[in-house]
Design a protein around this motif. Structure first.
Motif, PDB file in Angstrom:
ATOM      1  N   TRP A 105      21.631  44.812  14.139  1.00  0.00           N
ATOM      2  CA  TRP A 105      21.027  44.264  15.355  1.00  0.00           C
ATOM      3  C   TRP A 105      22.105  43.882  16.373  1.00  0.00           C
ATOM      4  N   ARG A 106      23.170  43.264  15.898  1.00  0.00           N
ATOM      5  CA  ARG A 106      24.247  42.860  16.806  1.00  0.00           C
ATOM      6  C   ARG A 106      24.882  44.060  17.493  1.00  0.00           C
ATOM      7  N   ARG A 124      23.441  46.977  18.112  1.00  0.00           N
ATOM      8  CA  ARG A 124      22.493  47.550  19.066  1.00  0.00           C
ATOM      9  C   ARG A 124      22.388  46.717  20.338  1.00  0.00           C
ATOM     10  N   MET A 125      22.550  45.406  20.198  1.00  0.00           N
ATOM     11  CA  MET A 125      22.348  44.522  21.344  1.00  0.00           C
ATOM     12  C   MET A 125      23.614  44.280  22.156  1.00  0.00           C
ATOM     13  N   LEU A 157      23.214  43.094  26.050  1.00  0.00           N
ATOM     14  CA  LEU A 157      23.641  41.731  26.355  1.00  0.00           C
ATOM     15  C   LEU A 157      24.782  41.710  27.363  1.00  0.00           C
ATOM     16  N   ASP A 173      17.591  37.364  21.619  1.00  0.00           N
ATOM     17  CA  ASP A 173      18.654  37.814  20.716  1.00  0.00           C
ATOM     18  C   ASP A 173      19.019  36.718  19.722  1.00  0.00           C
TER      19      ASP A 173
END
Length: 231
Positions: free
Chosen positions: A18-19, A21-22, A26, A68
């Motif tokens: 997830w980190r 992908r974001m 962000l 997030d």
């Protein structure tokens, strides 16, 4: 017990996925947040409709940070302990302009990789720290300028004064020719002092770690019984 370990590893894998992908969304949200805030501070006489639109983009960017954080909290499986173990992430949600300080988390992960002294990896940390310092300085200059420009007895009256103050603060020089006089301005100054020390520490620490690991690996590759060669 094995099932619990597998579940923990699975949660950690999903969290890092997830980190990754974001990271780009962000970053885009950070730029949008800072850009809208800069226009609202610097563009005097901006029509009310434009100001409302910029405010809407600012809130949308902040909402992405909040989503997030909540998703990371959920994927970590740590419950309320996630807040205690990741205070910087919580602070960034409250004040998105402080997102450049996340470089410290990247620096810590790189610092614990003792196996390979990869210059490219440390170079990325140094480059990111430099960009983070610029973003943090710009954000701090904007915030202080917005608070100080009309305050009684203020020495920071133009945006140029604020940029000069931000540069001297981040580099821990502190000439003292201009300084904030409002409570909010001084709070920002305190955060920038701490941020400047953290970012400078990341740069010098990364470079020092790379040098030490390079010399250590060179010694390890030296044939047994040989003495260190002269330059």
């Amino acid at each position: 017990m094995d099932e619990a370990v597998d579940e923990e590893l699975g949660e950690e894998s999903r969290l890092w996925s997830w980190r990754r992908r974001m990271e780009v969304p962000l970053f885009a949200a950070s730029v949008a947040f800072l850009g809208c805030y800069a226009v609202r501070v610097l563009a005097e006489g901006l029509p009310e409709g434009w100001r409302d639109a910029l405010l809407a983009v600012t809130y949308a960017s902040w909402a992405l940070f909040l989503v997030d954080y909540l998703v990371q909290w959920r994927l970590s499986g740590q419950g309320p302990g996630y807040v205690r173990r990741h205070p910087l992430d919580a602070l960034v949600v409250l004040l998105p302009l402080l997102r450049p300080l996340r470089i410290m988390r990247i620096y810590e992960s790189v610092r614990h990789r003792h196996a390979h002294a990869r210059l490219s990896l440390y170079a990325r940390v140094i480059a990111y720290a430099g960009m983070s310092a610029v973003l943090l300085g710009f954000a701090g200059a904007l915030t202080v300028y917005a608070e100080e420009r009309g305050a009684p007895g203020a020495t920071i009256r133009t945006f140029g004064d604020s940029v000069w103050w931000a540069c001297s603060t981040l580099t821990t020089v502190g000439y003292g020719d201009v300084a904030p006089v409002t409570p909010k301005g001084r709070v920002v100054a305190t955060v920038m002092m701490a941020g400047g020390l953290a970012l400078l520490g990341a740069v010098t620490g990364s470079f020092s770690s790379w040098l030490i690991q390079s010399f250590t690996l060179e010694e390890d590759r030296r044939p047994p019984g040989s003495s260190p060669g002269a330059f």
